[in-house]
Design an enzyme around this catalytic site. Structure first.
Site, PDB file in Angstrom:
ATOM      1  N   ARG A   1      25.718  42.256  41.588  1.00 25.47           N
ATOM      2  CA  ARG A   1      25.255  40.951  41.096  1.00 25.47           C
ATOM      3  C   ARG A   1      25.602  39.814  42.056  1.00 25.47           C
ATOM      4  O   ARG A   1      25.070  38.723  41.963  1.00 25.47           O
ATOM      5  CB  ARG A   1      25.861  40.678  39.704  1.00 25.47           C
ATOM      6  CG  ARG A   1      25.292  41.565  38.618  1.00 25.47           C
ATOM      7  CD  ARG A   1      26.170  41.596  37.372  1.00 25.47           C
ATOM      8  NE  ARG A   1      27.297  42.518  37.493  1.00 25.47           N
ATOM      9  CZ  ARG A   1      28.213  42.719  36.545  1.00 25.47           C
ATOM     10  NH1 ARG A   1      28.132  42.069  35.415  1.00 25.47           N
ATOM     11  NH2 ARG A   1      29.199  43.575  36.740  1.00 25.47           N
TER      12      ARG A   1
ATOM     13  N   GLU B   1      29.956  48.173  26.101  1.00 23.49           N
ATOM     14  CA  GLU B   1      29.470  47.423  27.261  1.00 23.49           C
ATOM     15  C   GLU B   1      28.157  46.736  26.916  1.00 23.49           C
ATOM     16  O   GLU B   1      27.385  47.226  26.082  1.00 23.49           O
ATOM     17  CB  GLU B   1      29.292  48.362  28.461  1.00 23.49           C
ATOM     18  CG  GLU B   1      30.594  48.903  29.008  1.00 23.49           C
ATOM     19  CD  GLU B   1      31.599  47.810  29.347  1.00 23.49           C
ATOM     20  OE1 GLU B   1      31.242  46.842  30.049  1.00 23.49           O
ATOM     21  OE2 GLU B   1      32.758  47.903  28.880  1.00 23.49           O
TER      22      GLU B   1
ATOM     23  N   ARG C   1      44.994  23.931  67.815  1.00 24.36           N
ATOM     24  CA  ARG C   1      44.825  25.316  67.354  1.00 24.36           C
ATOM     25  C   ARG C   1      45.697  26.290  68.138  1.00 24.36           C
ATOM     26  O   ARG C   1      46.330  25.914  69.138  1.00 24.36           O
ATOM     27  CB  ARG C   1      43.348  25.720  67.476  1.00 24.36           C
ATOM     28  CG  ARG C   1      42.825  25.633  68.880  1.00 24.36           C
ATOM     29  CD  ARG C   1      41.315  25.851  68.932  1.00 24.36           C
ATOM     30  NE  ARG C   1      40.794  25.613  70.258  1.00 24.36           N
ATOM     31  CZ  ARG C   1      40.500  26.561  71.139  1.00 24.36           C
ATOM     32  NH1 ARG C   1      40.682  27.829  70.847  1.00 24.36           N
ATOM     33  NH2 ARG C   1      40.029  26.248  72.334  1.00 24.36           N
TER      34      ARG C   1
HETATM   35  C1  UD1 Z   1      34.348  45.485  33.202  1.00 25.09           C
HETATM   36  C2  UD1 Z   1      34.582  46.188  31.869  1.00 25.09           C
HETATM   37  C3  UD1 Z   1      34.219  45.216  30.754  1.00 25.09           C
HETATM   38  C4  UD1 Z   1      35.047  43.961  30.859  1.00 25.09           C
HETATM   39  C5  UD1 Z   1      34.909  43.330  32.271  1.00 25.09           C
HETATM   40  C6  UD1 Z   1      35.944  42.240  32.428  1.00 25.09           C
HETATM   41  C7  UD1 Z   1      34.191  48.588  32.142  1.00 25.09           C
HETATM   42  C8  UD1 Z   1      33.246  49.702  31.914  1.00 25.09           C
HETATM   43  N1  UD1 Z   1      33.774  47.369  31.790  1.00 25.09           N
HETATM   44  O1  UD1 Z   1      32.966  45.182  33.303  1.00 25.09           O
HETATM   45  O2  UD1 Z   1      34.466  45.834  29.492  1.00 25.09           O
HETATM   46  O3  UD1 Z   1      34.652  43.031  29.890  1.00 25.09           O
HETATM   47  O4  UD1 Z   1      35.154  44.318  33.287  1.00 25.09           O
HETATM   48  O5  UD1 Z   1      35.767  41.491  33.602  1.00 25.09           O
HETATM   49  O6  UD1 Z   1      35.277  48.821  32.604  1.00 25.09           O
HETATM   50  N2  UD1 Z   1      35.095  49.276  40.099  1.00 25.09           N
HETATM   51  C9  UD1 Z   1      35.540  50.348  40.844  1.00 25.09           C
HETATM   52  N3  UD1 Z   1      34.809  51.504  40.837  1.00 25.09           N
HETATM   53  C10 UD1 Z   1      33.683  51.648  40.108  1.00 25.09           C
HETATM   54  C11 UD1 Z   1      33.239  50.546  39.348  1.00 25.09           C
HETATM   55  C12 UD1 Z   1      33.973  49.378  39.342  1.00 25.09           C
HETATM   56  O7  UD1 Z   1      36.559  50.260  41.533  1.00 25.09           O
HETATM   57  O8  UD1 Z   1      33.092  52.728  40.164  1.00 25.09           O
HETATM   58  C13 UD1 Z   1      35.874  48.025  40.120  1.00 25.09           C
HETATM   59  C14 UD1 Z   1      35.081  46.841  40.624  1.00 25.09           C
HETATM   60  O9  UD1 Z   1      35.262  46.678  42.031  1.00 25.09           O
HETATM   61  C15 UD1 Z   1      35.666  45.680  39.835  1.00 25.09           C
HETATM   62  C16 UD1 Z   1      36.215  46.318  38.574  1.00 25.09           C
HETATM   63  O10 UD1 Z   1      36.266  47.701  38.807  1.00 25.09           O
HETATM   64  O11 UD1 Z   1      36.714  45.037  40.541  1.00 25.09           O
HETATM   65  C17 UD1 Z   1      35.345  46.048  37.357  1.00 25.09           C
HETATM   66  O12 UD1 Z   1      34.008  46.470  37.667  1.00 25.09           O
HETATM   67  P1  UD1 Z   1      32.758  45.573  37.311  1.00 25.09           P
HETATM   68  O13 UD1 Z   1      31.554  46.266  37.793  1.00 25.09           O
HETATM   69  O14 UD1 Z   1      32.978  44.178  37.695  1.00 25.09           O
HETATM   70  O15 UD1 Z   1      32.798  45.708  35.720  1.00 25.09           O
HETATM   71  P2  UD1 Z   1      32.244  44.679  34.655  1.00 25.09           P
HETATM   72  O16 UD1 Z   1      30.796  44.927  34.470  1.00 25.09           O
HETATM   73  O17 UD1 Z   1      32.668  43.311  35.001  1.00 25.09           O
HETATM   74 MG    MG Z   2      33.502  42.438  36.637  1.00 22.79          MG
END
Ligand code: UD1
Ligand code: MG
Length: 468
Positions: A17, A156, A335
């Site tokens: 996003r 979610e 610098r």
């Molecule tokens: C996630 C939560 C959601 C919560 C929100 C809070 C889940 C399924 N959802 O959603 O319930 O309200 O955070 O901000 O957990 N990441 C990994 N590996 C992956 C996927 C994600 O390391 O395979 C990391 C991302 O880099 C990020 C974090 O996990 O820092 C959260 O992932 P993101 O995709 O932002 O989840 P949200 O949709 O925000």
């Molecule tokens: Mg997030």
């Protein structure tokens, strides 16, 4: 021996996003990568071993971590198959702790106080899982916390029904797990959901099915849990952090003429009172001494300013030290490990790079000083330049104490002026000058008398006396 707590930061996601080729956790907020903030909050909670799950853009993320957080362990999640998978693939890091904190890398406003409270509650209540929820004025994008029949679930957004979408209580993504329970049940996560990902949040339901205790801490301040997923949230997090940092320093006596336009990074420290004009930016590892003042449109990064320093408007200083009572600018650029001594002065349209200016010395106007050391009480005339680069290498210039370098002197490095040297204005100095000498290195002036009249006479002859 088992260590009570470990912490895991999830930072492998691409951040689709954000629509950027830079990994989301490296997106800058007040000139620090986003992941700096959860790491800083965790490091303020005590000596807790920290692991970071990296994946998308791992080269950049690992390079940053190695440089600034060498104590952190990194684990690679090759395919980003969800937050549950990220925790699972890093079990070798956390399985030996009693309890594990899990934080997303995209919650930059999280504070150590909140994490500590979560840790205390988790231990006090002897829960298998404790997580933080908050009431969001706009819950879009967050997992909704669904409470029914005394049970809690997180749904979610993409999997939620219309009714569930209207729930304001959302998951912060910050958890405390008992590792005993986590290791036992993490394999039960499935990816049967709209995104085909392993959601860590599904463990809440799984734990309750196994009669393990799950606790949720509902916290009031929604800003602290702002998840940064897109450019608008990045700007919002930046504004919130900026305002809170400026406010905190003002409470300690820093005078900001216009707090709105003042930007202060999270590692900046003030030793006491200071004066910041409108539109000042201070970032990195910078410390500002007492009673120092900084003029409008000046930007400081990784600097140390001692007490009573005066920075005029439009000055950029990077990675340099400015000692007590020194004056800089307006319109100066300092610098690369430059050091300005006490009571020294670097003035208008002056660039100083990797150089040391002794106490009481002055570089008042229009100069370039690079790879130079200048002694004490020396005056550098307007337009003086150290010619430090021969096209291949940089060379040093050494200028002693109490020198008077005439305006527009070119110092062709390597070259040395010993103490008490004077150079004639416009000299091109290519050889060392001994102590006390006057160095003149320019053509002697010749006055050709009657020049203008002679020229006019010649012109008159050539065009036969006709003038245009
Ligand atoms: C996630 C939560 C959601 C919560 C929100 C809070 C889940 C399924 N959802 O959603 O319930 O309200 O955070 O901000 O957990 N990441 C990994 N590996 C992956 C996927 C994600 O390391 O395979 C990391 C991302 O880099 C990020 C974090 O996990 O820092 C959260 O992932 P993101 O995709 O932002 O989840 P949200 O949709 O925000
Ligand atoms: Mg997030």
């Amino acid at each position: 021996m088992k260590s009570a707590w470990g912490a895991l930061v999830l930072a492998a996601g691409k951040g689709t996003r954000m629509k950027s080729s830079t990994a989301k956790v490296l997106q800058p907020i007040l000139q620090e990568p986003m992941v700096f903030y959860p790491l800083k909050a965790l490091s303020e909670c005590g000596p807790i071993p920290i692991g970071v799950v990296v994946g998308y853009g791992k080269e950049g993320v690992c390079a940053y971590l190695k440089d600034k957080w060498p104590q952190v362990t990194t684990m690679e999640q090759r395919l980003q198959r969800g937050t549950g998978d990220a925790v699972k693939i890093s079990s070798s890091f956390w399985q030996d702790f009693d309890n594990l904190l899990i934080l997303p890398g995209d919650v930059p406003l999280i504070t150590a106080d909140t994490i500590k409270r979560l840790m205390d509650l988790h231990l006090e209540r002897r829960s298998s899982l404790t997580f933080i929820s908050f009431s969001a004025s706009n819950p879009a994008g967050y997992g909704r916390v669904i409470r029914s029949d005394g049970k809690i679930r997180i749904v979610e957004e993409r999997d939620a029904s219309t009714e569930e979408l209207s729930v304001r209580e959302v998951n912060s993504g910050i958890y405390a797990f008992s590792t005993f329970a986590l290791i036992r049940y993490i394999d039960e996560l499935s990816c049967e959901n709209s995104q085909g990902e392993y959601y860590l949040t599904d463990l809440i339901e799984i734990f309750q099915q196994k009669n393990l205790k799950v606790d949720v801490v509902l916290v009031n301040d929604e800003d602290e849990f702002l998840g940064v997923n897109d450019p608008l949230q990045l700007a919002k997090a930046t504004a919130l952090l900026k305002n809170s940092l400026v406010r905190r320093h003002m409470e300690e006596g820093v005078k900001c003429a216009d707090p709105e336009s003042t930007w202060i990074g999270p590692q900046v420290t003030f030793e006491g009172e200071a004066f910041l004009a409108p539109y000042v930016q201070i970032y990195g590892n910078t410390s500002i001494g007492e009673r120092s003042s900084i003029g409008s449109f000046s930007i400081l990064r990784d600097c140390k300013l001692e007490n009573d320093v005066c920075i005029h408007p439009h000055v950029i200083i990077e990675n340099s030290i400015i000692k007590g009572n020194a004056i800089v600018g307006p319109f100066a650029y300092l610098r690369d490990e430059t050091e300005l001594g006490q009571n020294s002065f670097a003035g208008k349209f002056v660039e100083i790079k990797k150089s040391k200016v002794g106490s009481g010395s002055k570089v008042p106007h229009l100069s370039y000083i690079g790879d130079a050391t200048i002694g004490e009480g020396t005056n550098i005339g307007a337009g003086t330049i150290t010619c430090n680069y021969d096209g291949k290498r940089k060379h040093p210039t050494k200028i002693g104490n109490r020198c008077f370098v005439g305006s527009d002197t070119m110092l062709v490095a390597p070259v040395e002026l010993e103490d008490d040297v004077t150079t004639g204005a416009g000299s091109v100095i290519t050889e060392n000058v001994p102590s006390g000498a006057l160095a003149l290195a320019r053509a002697r002036q010749r006055n050709i008398l009657g020049w203008k009249k002679n020229k006019e006479d010649i012109k008159d002859k050539n065009d036969g006396g006709r003038s245009e």
